[in-house]
Design an enzyme around this catalytic site. Structure first.
Site, PDB file in Angstrom:
ATOM      1  N   GLU A 188      82.457  39.034  20.177  1.00  0.00           N
ATOM      2  CA  GLU A 188      81.604  38.646  18.920  1.00  0.00           C
ATOM      3  C   GLU A 188      81.243  40.138  18.409  1.00  0.00           C
ATOM      4  O   GLU A 188      81.088  40.918  19.075  1.00  0.00           O
ATOM      5  CB  GLU A 188      80.465  37.924  19.240  1.00  0.00           C
ATOM      6  CG  GLU A 188      80.690  36.509  19.751  1.00  0.00           C
ATOM      7  CD  GLU A 188      79.582  35.593  19.976  1.00  0.00           C
ATOM      8  OE1 GLU A 188      79.679  34.367  20.153  1.00  0.00           O
ATOM      9  OE2 GLU A 188      78.276  36.105  19.956  1.00  0.00           O
ATOM     10  N   ALA A 238      78.166  41.644  15.180  1.00  0.00           N
ATOM     11  CA  ALA A 238      77.003  41.067  14.398  1.00  0.00           C
ATOM     12  C   ALA A 238      77.556  40.592  12.961  1.00  0.00           C
ATOM     13  O   ALA A 238      76.650  39.863  12.415  1.00  0.00           O
ATOM     14  CB  ALA A 238      75.778  42.482  14.204  1.00  0.00           C
ATOM     15  N   SER A 239      78.423  41.288  12.576  1.00  0.00           N
ATOM     16  CA  SER A 239      79.266  40.672  11.302  1.00  0.00           C
ATOM     17  C   SER A 239      80.064  39.859  11.692  1.00  0.00           C
ATOM     18  O   SER A 239      81.173  39.736  12.146  1.00  0.00           O
ATOM     19  CB  SER A 239      79.925  41.904  10.516  1.00  0.00           C
ATOM     20  OG  SER A 239      80.647  41.313   9.540  1.00  0.00           O
ATOM     21  N   GLU A 281      91.325  33.044  22.236  1.00  0.00           N
ATOM     22  CA  GLU A 281      93.009  32.394  22.049  1.00  0.00           C
ATOM     23  C   GLU A 281      93.707  33.771  21.598  1.00  0.00           C
ATOM     24  O   GLU A 281      94.714  33.765  21.670  1.00  0.00           O
ATOM     25  CB  GLU A 281      92.788  31.152  21.382  1.00  0.00           C
ATOM     26  CG  GLU A 281      92.159  30.059  22.055  1.00  0.00           C
ATOM     27  CD  GLU A 281      90.527  29.910  21.434  1.00  0.00           C
ATOM     28  OE1 GLU A 281      90.261  28.837  21.576  1.00  0.00           O
ATOM     29  OE2 GLU A 281      90.118  30.985  21.438  1.00  0.00           O
ATOM     30  N   CYS A 297      89.666  26.846  17.511  1.00  0.00           N
ATOM     31  CA  CYS A 297      89.223  26.471  16.254  1.00  0.00           C
ATOM     32  C   CYS A 297      90.370  26.684  15.201  1.00  0.00           C
ATOM     33  O   CYS A 297      91.621  26.742  15.650  1.00  0.00           O
ATOM     34  CB  CYS A 297      88.252  27.851  15.725  1.00  0.00           C
ATOM     35  SG  CYS A 297      89.123  29.529  15.663  1.00  0.00           S
ATOM     36  N   CYS A 306      92.732  29.571  15.156  1.00  0.00           N
ATOM     37  CA  CYS A 306      93.346  29.814  16.403  1.00  0.00           C
ATOM     38  C   CYS A 306      94.753  28.993  16.222  1.00  0.00           C
ATOM     39  O   CYS A 306      95.565  29.501  16.815  1.00  0.00           O
ATOM     40  CB  CYS A 306      92.508  29.787  17.614  1.00  0.00           C
ATOM     41  SG  CYS A 306      91.390  31.259  17.849  1.00  0.00           S
TER      42      CYS A 306
END
EC number: 3.5.4.5
Length: 144
Positions: free
Chosen positions: A47, A49-50, A58, A89, A92
């Protein structure tokens, strides 16, 4: 397909699950893809922050596969610390369509409940956008 093959793929994903970097969602995800030659590549979500710069597990696993010179995903295992098995998602799914096929096997396992779910990519993305769509519109010599 032998269930032991899927178990091995899930184990590979579980082996890197703790390396996930998810300080914002606190949803840790890992994936393992099996290439056509049987080699397994792993990835975790990273992850940022943006949020738009976040990398899914994946796609990270597929990028590792491509970096190693492989181009075909046969199956993928996804593990996540969510109450239900987490499907890939949309982004992916599209990347899987690029390197897999409608028959690519997708297995997902919840590390919380141990529940699992298995799909074929064609079920998850029935109308995938593929290179054939580009070739139809640009001619048969279009990239890649």
């Amino acid at each position: 397909m032998d269930g032991r093959d899927l178990d091995k793929l899930v184990e590979k994903a579980l082996s890197v699950h703790r390396n996930s970097y998810a300080p914002y969602s606190n949803v840790h995800v890992a994936a393992a893809v099996e290439a056509e030659d049987g080699t397994i590549y792993t990835g975790v979500n990273v992850e940022n922050a943006s949020y738009g710069l976040t990398i899914c597990a994946e796609r990270a696993a597929i990028a590792a596969m491509v970096a190693a010179g492989r181009r075909r995903v046969v199956k993928i295992a996804i593990v996540a610390d969510t109450p239900e098995p987490l499907p890939p998602c949309g982004a992916c799914r599209q990347v899987l369509a690029e390197f897999g096929s409608r028959d690519t096997l997708v297995v997902s396992v919840s590390t919380v409940t141990k529940e699992s779910r298995v799909w074929r990519l064609g079920e998850l993305l029935p109308y995938a956008f593929t290179v054939e769509h580009i070739r139809e519109n640009r001619g048969s010599d279009a990239a890649p």
